[in-house]
Write an enzyme that holds these catalytic residues in place. Structure first.
Site, PDB file in Angstrom:
ATOM      1  N   GLU B  52     -12.860  18.693  -0.953  1.00 15.35           N
ATOM      2  CA  GLU B  52     -12.384  18.946  -0.362  1.00 15.35           C
ATOM      3  C   GLU B  52     -10.645  20.246  -0.318  1.00 15.35           C
ATOM      4  OE1 GLU B  52     -12.296  15.810  -1.479  1.00 15.35           O
ATOM      5  OE2 GLU B  52     -12.303  14.264  -0.182  1.00 15.35           O
ATOM      6  N   PHE B 114      -5.080   1.467  -1.213  1.00 17.47           N
ATOM      7  CA  PHE B 114      -6.527   1.539  -1.631  1.00 17.47           C
ATOM      8  C   PHE B 114      -6.554   2.753  -1.610  1.00 17.47           C
ATOM      9  CE2 PHE B 114     -10.623   2.532  -2.339  1.00 17.47           C
ATOM     10  CZ  PHE B 114     -10.754   3.488  -3.400  1.00 17.47           C
ATOM     11  N   GLN B 115      -6.159   4.231  -2.290  1.00 22.03           N
ATOM     12  CA  GLN B 115      -6.725   5.559  -1.789  1.00 22.03           C
ATOM     13  C   GLN B 115      -5.005   5.951  -0.739  1.00 22.03           C
ATOM     14  OE1 GLN B 115     -10.850   6.441  -0.346  1.00 22.03           O
ATOM     15  NE2 GLN B 115     -10.906   6.591  -2.200  1.00 22.03           N
ATOM     16  N   LYS B 164      -5.116   4.660   9.593  1.00 23.58           N
ATOM     17  CA  LYS B 164      -7.077   3.634   9.857  1.00 23.58           C
ATOM     18  C   LYS B 164      -6.528   3.111  11.114  1.00 23.58           C
ATOM     19  CE  LYS B 164     -11.533   2.093   8.081  1.00 23.58           C
ATOM     20  NZ  LYS B 164     -12.025   2.118   7.747  1.00 23.58           N
ATOM     21  N   MET B 482      -8.259  39.176 -15.972  1.00 21.17           N
ATOM     22  CA  MET B 482      -7.188  39.942 -16.005  1.00 21.17           C
ATOM     23  C   MET B 482      -6.194  39.377 -17.130  1.00 21.17           C
ATOM     24  SD  MET B 482      -5.524  41.636 -14.279  1.00 21.17           S
ATOM     25  CE  MET B 482      -5.849  42.173 -12.267  1.00 21.17           C
TER      26      MET B 482
END
Lengths: 181, 590
Positions: B52, B114-115, B164, B482
């Protein structure tokens, strides 16, 4: 404390710190208070007091009164950062618009007997506090005033049996005929 | 006319109505209805990323190279939290994005389902604005408003968190006549009195300099055109931040190169010595200013910025102008012409004489080698061999990024995509995916380091899936360069965990993904191999083995001023005691 030389100006450290009262007009939508409180904590600004309630129900507009401290440049940053938030309509610096009316309300519970009880009643009446609840051993007083008056009242009541305090924080309004919409 | 449809269908319809052609996403439980709605249409093309964070960077690359907002679609919980780094990156660099995240059904919010995660809470500080939509009636307005907020004022990422159950609910959708937010109206026209004062100050300047930033690029190609007119008309020198490269052509003689920590000698000294500074769309970032109390001590400053909070934040300015760069530049140009302003020619000539003296130091010179490829040489060759093509450059973060900014010359805006404010390693490859989608026929190159590239390497698979012939050009010095450079300067050469151990064979890796791998470790073979890379019409990983110990100069050490910069030791400026240049206090500042 270790003084570190940093990229950031030391100058702000020696500038005087002032107390400002800001009126923030916002859309009363979920999360708006978290946005504002988070802005203060995220950028390291102070909140001395914060008062909020919906003031226009039909338009879902809330007025948040924030008392904050900072140097002039920090206060300017706070205002600019607040105005940058999408749900914020306006930010009014009531400290700059002249001596605003600033009031807060406190509830104080004192418990005591004998002389303490008598002295508590005398002090309450001297401050013009209202008695909201009384039992044989306690009082609940309500006092409305400036922050300084409320502080003084609480300090005195501590000596005569104060057991609990609840304060609203400051509500403020500019003097004069002009209104903030 | 309003139509009845589900929340998921509204999402897709709103994207279509906004003219969105590509979205970057990854499916999951909480966005399945939206993916189902995607399945039934062709207008909005979904690009499946492999992580993502990659989706957000790809959307950023898409947005920055095309000027259109980038759109991201991810699921709840880990989908949203993986997107956070990308959102923070877009926030810092002011990139317009709309990120739609799935959320657990409204009745489960707060139950640790969940999630589930508090997406609006987590993203509140790394988005310009965010919404949790709890009612289907609000959805059409919020979707369109999100595009308005992302693009207007100072651009930024906007998250729409969509439970949802709302995706399944039916409601009525009509395209709003206007997608304006009901109260949010950023100022775009600058205050004319201030602009007049600015023109007055510029007309009387003896040692002026334009200091431009990402605000000019964000304002659109028209702003860059106006900037060129104004700079040429005035005859003033111009420098730019990392974010602003390309707004002014690097081949022009008035161009001083980038300024800041790794900016050119002439740009930084011009900033230090100037008497009038014209800041257009830059924000006095600490990588630009160095030591604040020694920053440009002789100048009066004009600051044009669309965000009022950028003004007087760290550097006090004399003439603040809140507005969009294109609008303000238009007014400035008109006034300059109206008043037939003629700057002090004699003073300007002196000033240019001084600047040419600094330029003659040739601060980007480096010691050449026939044995090993110097990273600067690699980028010079890459530039020379690609400059006549339609080329877009993205980068990761580190030494290679600074060298790219120094040695690649940009003539047009929107050609340079790099993570500036947030400094996100792993930005370049997914950003290149987005750029290549927006410009299918262009040559898109991610200039990378061997460490950064491994942070978002999985997006090679995305490039292959969508036939995106992007090139990954790795300057492989086997170090987080760096970090190593700072350790050399600040920590006595104790290279703690900055060596790239157990590196993969990048050419085999490219082949494993189905791309092409090219390796080069000899300066003599570099040109031919770069040409080979360009000629391949497939994704390429080019493993360019470069000098392991090269440092990035010029450099303003932490805690130092613009006139205390270090130059390449090739020029005999720094000697062997480079470690002692930065004092104890400076070490705090990295």
């Amino acid at each position: 404390m270790l003084q570190m030389k940093t990229h950031y100006p030391d100058a702000t450290r020696v500038e005087p710190v002032n107390r400002h009262t800001l009126a923030v007009i916002v859309d009363n939508e979920p999360g708006v208070l978290a946005r504002i409180a988070g802005l203060f904590s995220g950028r390291g600004y102070n909140i001395e007091s914060l008062t909020v309630t919906e003031t226009e129900h039909e338009a879902h507009i809330s007025r948040i009164t924030i008392v904050t401290t900072g140097t002039n440049s920090i206060i300017q940053q706070i205002k600019s950062q607040l105005e940058r938030l999408v749900p914020v309509h306006r930010v009014i610096d009531l400290t700059l618009t002249g001596e605003a009316v600033e009031r807060e309300l406190c509830l104080v519970k004192v418990v005591g007997k004998g002389d303490y009880r008598v002295e508590a009643m005398r002090l309450a009446s001297a401050f013009g506090a209202r008695t909201m609840d009384a039992t044989l051993t306690s009082f609940v007083y309500e006092l409305t005033g400036t922050t300084e008056e409320v502080e003084r009242f609480i300090k005195l009541m501590t000596a005569v049996g104060l057991v609990e305090v609840s304060r609203t924080g400051v509500a403020a309004m500019a003097r004069g005929a002009e209104g903030i919409v | 006319m309003s139509e009845t449809m589900t929340g998921a269908e509204m999402v897709i319809r709103a994207l279509q109505d906004q003219g969105v052609e590509h979205i970057f996403g990854y499916p999951g439980g909480a966005v399945l209805p939206i993916y189902d709605a995607l399945f039934h249409q062709e207008k909005v093309r979904h690009v499946l990323v492999r992580h993502e964070q990659g989706a957000v960077h790809a959307a950023e690359g898409y947005a920055r190279s095309s000027g259109k907002p980038g759109v991201v679609l991810v699921t709840s919980g880990p989908g949203a939290t993986n997107a956070v780094t990308g959102l923070a990156d877009a926030m810092m660099d002011s990139i317009p994005l709309v990120c739609i995240t799935g959320q657990v059904p409204t009745h489960l919010i707060g139950s640790d389902a969940f999630q589930e995660c508090d997406t609006v809470g987590i993203t509140r500080h790394c988005t310009k604005h965010n919404y949790l939509v709890k009612s289907i009636e609000d959805l059409p307005r919020v979707l369109h408003e999100a595009f308005y907020v992302a693009q207007n004022g100072r651009p930024g990422p906007v998250v729409v968190d969509l439970p949802k159950d709302i995706q399944f609910k039916t409601g009525s959708y009509a395209r709003p006549l206007s997608n304006q937010h009901k109260t949010y109206r950023p100022t775009v026209k600058g205050d004319m009195d201030h602009i007049r004062a600015a023109i007055e100050l510029m007309a009387n300047a003896k040692r002026p300099v334009f200091y431009t930033g990402g605000g000019v690029v964000n304002s659109g190609p028209h702003a860059a055109t106006l900037l060129r007119e104004l700079v040429r008309l005035t005859g003033f020198p111009i420098t730019s931040t990392l974010m602003g490269l390309g707004a002014y052509p690097a081949s022009d003689k008035q161009w001083l190169g980038m300024l800041g920590m790794h900016g050119t000698y002439e740009a930084n000294l011009a900033m230090h010595e100037c008497d009038v500074m014209i800041n257009l769309g830059a924000r006095f970032d600490d990588r630009i200013t160095g030591r604040l109390d020694a920053f440009s001590p002789f100048s009066k400053r004009i600051h044009v910025d669309i965000d009022p909070s950028s003004i007087n934040k760290t550097v006090k300015v004399d003439i603040p102008i809140v507005g969009d760069c294109a609008h303000v530049l238009e007014d400035m140009l008109r006034l300059w012409r109206q008043n037939a302003q003629t700057p002090d020619k004699l003073a300007l000539k002196d000033w240019w004489g001084k600047i040419e003296g600094w330029r003659a130091r040739n601060c980007l010179a480096y010691r050449k080698s026939d044995e090993t490829i110097k990273p600067q040489y690699a980028l010079q060759r890459l530039y020379e061999l690609t400059k006549d093509r339609d080329v877009y450059i993205t980068t990761e973060v580190g030494q290679h990024q600074m060298w790219a900014a120094q040695y690649f010359k940009f003539e047009e805006p929107n050609r340079w995509m790099t993570s500036g404010g947030h400094g996100t390693m792993g930005y370049g490859l997914p950003a290149a995916v987005g750029v290549q989608l927006a410009h299918p026929d262009a040559l898109v190159i991610d200039i990378a380091g061997e460490a950064s590239i491994q942070m978002m390497l999985q997006e090679m698979s995305t490039a292959l899936q969508y036939n995106l012939p992007l090139k990954v050009f790795i300057l492989n010095n086997e170090y987080m360069g760096m970090v190593r450079q700072w350790q050399e300067l600040l920590h006595g050469g104790r290279y703690s965990h900055s060596y790239s151990e157990s590196l993969p064979d990048f050419t085999k890796l490219a082949e494993a993904y189905g791309g092409v791998g090219i390796r080069c470790d000899k300066p003599g073979e570099l040109d031919a191999k770069i040409m080979e890379m360009i000629s391949v019409n497939r994704p390429v990983i080019f493993d360019c083995i470069v000098d392991k110990t090269e440092n990035c100069f010029p450099m303003i050490p932490s805690g130092k001023a613009h006139n205390e910069m270090l130059l390449n030791d090739y020029l005999g400026e720094t000697g062997a005691d480079i470690g002692s240049v930065i004092d104890e206090k400076g070490k705090m500042l990295v």
